[in-house]
Write an enzyme that holds these catalytic residues in place. Structure first.
Site, PDB file in Angstrom:
ATOM      1  N   THR A  18       0.965  -0.984  -0.102  1.00 37.11           N
ATOM      2  CA  THR A  18      -0.039  -0.081  -0.010  1.00 37.11           C
ATOM      3  C   THR A  18       0.831   1.263   0.030  1.00 37.11           C
ATOM      4  O   THR A  18       1.937   1.132   0.586  1.00 37.11           O
ATOM      5  CB  THR A  18      -1.112   0.033   1.101  1.00 37.11           C
ATOM      6  OG1 THR A  18      -0.262   0.396   2.507  1.00 37.11           O
ATOM      7  CG2 THR A  18      -1.671  -1.307   1.357  1.00 37.11           C
ATOM      8  N   GLY A  19       0.400   2.144  -0.563  1.00 29.16           N
ATOM      9  CA  GLY A  19       1.073   3.582  -0.560  1.00 29.16           C
ATOM     10  C   GLY A  19       2.494   3.437  -1.489  1.00 29.16           C
ATOM     11  O   GLY A  19       3.460   4.039  -0.915  1.00 29.16           O
ATOM     12  N   ALA A  20       2.336   2.663  -2.420  1.00 31.80           N
ATOM     13  CA  ALA A  20       3.762   2.348  -3.158  1.00 31.80           C
ATOM     14  C   ALA A  20       3.888   3.159  -4.488  1.00 31.80           C
ATOM     15  O   ALA A  20       4.494   2.627  -5.280  1.00 31.80           O
ATOM     16  CB  ALA A  20       3.761   0.904  -3.542  1.00 31.80           C
ATOM     17  N   GLY A  23       8.231   7.071  -2.341  1.00 33.80           N
ATOM     18  CA  GLY A  23       8.976   6.783  -0.859  1.00 33.80           C
ATOM     19  C   GLY A  23       9.448   5.387  -0.683  1.00 33.80           C
ATOM     20  O   GLY A  23       9.748   4.449  -1.603  1.00 33.80           O
ATOM     21  N   TYR A 168      -0.241  11.427  15.300  1.00 33.72           N
ATOM     22  CA  TYR A 168       0.428  10.738  14.224  1.00 33.72           C
ATOM     23  C   TYR A 168       1.159   9.555  15.306  1.00 33.72           C
ATOM     24  O   TYR A 168       1.074   8.413  14.765  1.00 33.72           O
ATOM     25  CB  TYR A 168       1.448  11.597  13.793  1.00 33.72           C
ATOM     26  CG  TYR A 168       2.676  10.635  13.055  1.00 33.72           C
ATOM     27  CD1 TYR A 168       2.248  10.180  11.756  1.00 33.72           C
ATOM     28  CD2 TYR A 168       3.802  10.484  13.308  1.00 33.72           C
ATOM     29  CE1 TYR A 168       3.148   9.467  11.122  1.00 33.72           C
ATOM     30  CE2 TYR A 168       4.763   9.665  12.754  1.00 33.72           C
ATOM     31  CZ  TYR A 168       4.408   9.188  11.373  1.00 33.72           C
ATOM     32  OH  TYR A 168       5.265   8.448  10.900  1.00 33.72           O
TER      33      TYR A 168
END
Length: 302
Positions: A18-20, A23, A168
């Site tokens: 995920t979120g690939a 970064g 966070y």
């Protein structure tokens, strides 16, 4: 000293990151692809996801996924079930950092909603696919900030006294509590799937793009003392995901001073992340919030 050269061949496996699209996630996806895995890029932006797939050295595909929407998470899980028989590696990497007070589509504080609850729901909905793998592996990416997280700040709907850093840190603590409780329940079920956690240390990524101007200047001038390139930060995640010697419940991070930089090593997690009662409370809250109930023992002994 563990490096990307130590990643075994992964031919015939399927990995979801995920979120690939940038970064740590993109570096992780690239390394897995280079070793033969078919990498599914979980992305909320289809165009950026397609760009990431085109940049992979091997095969890959895009999965439309918006972790701020439980509806999207359910759709993504259904899509993956239709496209693949099994899933060998799931890397819960996507995340928000220091966001202003805002809510997800489902009414959750955004950082807890995306960083933890979205991944909690996704993992539960994909667990049957991981169980079909001879050695399924789930890696949840946390942060050094988890050590500052408070168990009293885990309420996903509260914005009372909201502070971006506190939210966070709590979401990153939740990542660890989830990863370790999941491993406990998998072990109690005699599952061949294992759950691990990792953190990249101080990695230079686009995560800081929303930081204050002063923070960005400080990071650009002095950050090299405490940070390393995203490719190096991804090594902790990659070791947790692929090292044949890694075991469920381990926590990987850079091995240098303060765990900011260096080759990945297994570390002891922050004490507050190892509290069985806190893990159980978070689990119950997460199931209630997402409506996703895992097919695992509910009364696993601690």
């Amino acid at each position: 000293m563990w490096s990307a050269r130590d990643i075994p061949r992964l031919d015939g496996t399927t990995a979801l990151v995920t979120g690939a699209t940038a970064g740590i996630g993109l570096e992780t996806a690239t390394a897995l692809s280079a070793r033969g895995a078919h990498v599914v890029i979980g992305a909320r932006d289809a165009e950026r996801g397609a760009e990431a797939v085109r940049a992979l050295p091997g095969t890959g595909s895009v999965l439309a996924l918006e972790l701020a929407s439980l509806h999207s998470v359910r759709q993504a899980a259904g899509d993956l079930h239709e496209r693949f028989e099994r899933l060998d590696i799931l890397i819960n990497n996507a995340g928000l950092w220091w966001q202003p007070a805002q809510r997800t589509e489902d009414g959750f504080e955004s950082q807890m909603g995306v960083n933890h609850l979205g991944h909690f729901a996704l993992t539960g909905l994909l667990l049957d696919m991981l169980e079909r793998s001879p050695a399924g592996r789930i890696v949840t990416v946390s942060s050094k900030a988890a050590a500052a997280g408070s168990v009293t700040a885990l309420d996903p709907r509260s914005l009372d006294g909201y502070r971006p850093t506190t939210a966070y840190n709590a979401s990153k603590l939740a990542n660890l509590l989830f990863a370790f409780e999941l491993q406990h329940r998998l072990a109690a079920a005699d599952s061949s799937t294992i759950s691990l956690a990792a953190h990249p240390g101080g990695a230079r990524t686009s995560l800081f793009r929303d930081a204050s101007a002063g923070f960005r200047v400080a990071n650009a001038t002095l950050g090299w003392l405490f940070t390393q390139p995203a490719r190096a930060g991804a090594l902790s995640v990659l070791r947790a995901a692929t090292d044949p010697q890694a075991v469920g419940g381990e926590y990987y991070g850079p091995g240098g001073p303060g765990q900011f930089k260096g080759a990945p090593e297994a570390h002891r997690a922050p004490e507050r992340a190892c509290d069985p009662a806190a893990r159980r409370r978070l689990w119950a809250m997460s199931e209630m919030a997402t409506g996703v109930v895992y097919p695992l023992p509910t009364q696993a002994a601690h």
